[in-house]
Scaffold this motif. Structure first.
Motif: not given
Length: 424
Positions: A9-10, A39, A42-47, A49-50, A53
């Motif tokens: 998913k991630n 979920e 998943s939000c932590d994974i997004e943080k 990744t950001m 970057q």
């Protein structure tokens, strides 16, 4: 979600997820032996990744997430903390940009400098007129005659060289060429290919040997007028020695491969200021040089290679070209005298892999030893060296040619001493 589903998913590998859990970046719930992901994870994974970057390290991301988890994201304290990190990162990024600009400027400058070598007006190298007196017929030992010469700046660029006995050669583009001897070398890799399969230890082994020889020349060379290099890879020693080459000295290079010696000549034209060179495209046993004309002869790994291809002693061939009191210096790779690897060497070649036999050969040729050193051993698995996968050493030698007052030939003297050793 189980780890497999969460990973897909991630778009993150399972190993990366486990690493994030070990660092505390993810705080997934563990049920028995398996992790369960929500979920929120998943939000932590997004943080994560950001923040990656933005060029934050995992340690910095860990610090940000921990602060968030203690005080919450929507607080003045977190805002001030995160803002300070962002401003610091921006400052670091500006410094990095400036550093990249400086590197880019240096790279462009170096690229342009190297390109200028290729497009600058080339000087020409030819056979020095002052050295034509060295030319003697390899067949009858008489002085050679020169005709149809084209001369530029005291150098022969084109000419025909001949002898009454019928010997004939030419000088083309400044290179003395015996057309009967010209042939391609085989199995000599480019430096790039050689380095791809060569260990740094072996490179340093060769480099240390070369610079020991340079030290011998500087210590015992006595302002040479002529230096002859013997190297299977023509010019290899010269490129390490050229910064020490005396201004008035003429350096002699020999190779039966016309393309290779032309390549060395072109490199010298473009890259170096020294202009006194003689380029021979000839066989080693047909050198058109007067006896007792060289001040220094450098045998750089060549004797054993020559013996393997011709079953002849190179030192016997070239020693007459050296003046009395002239310097012979060389690098002689060999196998330890007690090595089992001798079994695999043909009987007729074993003397060229034996340090003691090499020294006996030099003694029989009337050389007075000045310095001898040894480096190694190294064990190298390399298809381009003839002692592949064998423990080898390198003997570095410097000796001065003595006056030959005996009537015993070098070959007979060597054989006599060898028989005495066998008897004893």
């Amino acid at each position: 979600m189980k780890i497999g589903e969460f990973s897909k998913k991630n778009n993150v590998t399972q190993d990366t997820i486990r690493h994030y859990i070990d660092m505390g970046l993810l705080v997934a719930e563990k049920q028995g032996w398996q992790y369960k992901f929500s979920e929120e994870d998943s939000c932590d994974i997004e943080k994560i990744t950001m923040l990656k970057q933005l060029d934050f390290s995992l340690t910095e991301i860990q610090e940000i997430l921990c602060f968030n988890r203690i005080g919450g994201e929507k607080t003045d304290e977190f805002r001030d903390f995160y803002l300070s990190l962002l401003e610091r990162k921006k400052e670091q990024n500006l410094k990095e940009q400036q550093r990249c600009k400086e590197i880019d400027f240096l790279l462009k400058d170096r690229i342009n400098e190297l390109k200028r070598y290729g497009i600058s007006e080339k000087k020409r190298l030819g056979f020095p007129l002052s050295s034509t007196g060295l030319l003697y017929c390899p067949c009858c030992k008489q002085a050679l005659e020169i005709s149809d010469g084209i001369v530029e700046k005291s150098m022969l660029i084109e000419a025909t060289v001949h002898c009454e006995c019928g010997y004939i050669s030419v000088i083309e583009d400044g290179i003395y060429i015996d057309k009967k001897a010209v042939r391609k070398k085989i199995e000599i890799p480019s430096k790039k290919k050689f380095l791809e399969v060569t260990s740094p230890k072996f490179v340093n082994f060769m480099y240390n040997g070369t610079h020991t020889i340079i030290d011998y020349i500087l210590n015992h060379g006595n302002s040479p007028k002529y230096i002859m290099e013997l190297d299977n890879c023509v010019g290899r020693f010269l490129m390490q020695y050229i910064d020490y080459l005396p201004k008035g000295c003429t350096y002699v290079l020999i190779c039966h491969d016309k393309d290779r010696i032309t390549s060395v000549k072109d490199n010298l034209v473009q890259q170096h200021e020294h202009s006194n060179f003689i380029f021979f495209c000839c066989a080693m046993d047909q050198l058109p040089i007067a006896e007792s004309s060289m001040d220094i002869i450098i045998d750089h790994w060549m004797s054993r290679i020559y013996a393997k291809s011709t079953n002849k002693s190179l030192l016997d061939i070239v020693s007459p070209f050296l003046k009395e009191e002239g310097l012979l210096t060389g690098a002689y790779p060999h196998i330890g005298t007690k090595s089992k690897d001798f079994i695999n060497i043909p009987l007729e070649l074993r003397d060229y892999f034996n340090k003691n036999r090499i020294l006996e050969r030099l003694d029989a040729l009337y050389f007075s030893q000045l310095e001898v050193a040894e480096i190694g051993p190294v064990l190298e698995n390399n298809p381009y060296i003839d002692m592949n996968d064998k423990e080898q050493y390198l003997m570095l030698y410097a000796g001065r040619k003595k006056s030959q007052i005996d009537n015993i030939s070098p070959a007979n003297e060597f054989e006599r001493k060898r028989r005495q050793n066998l008897i004893s």
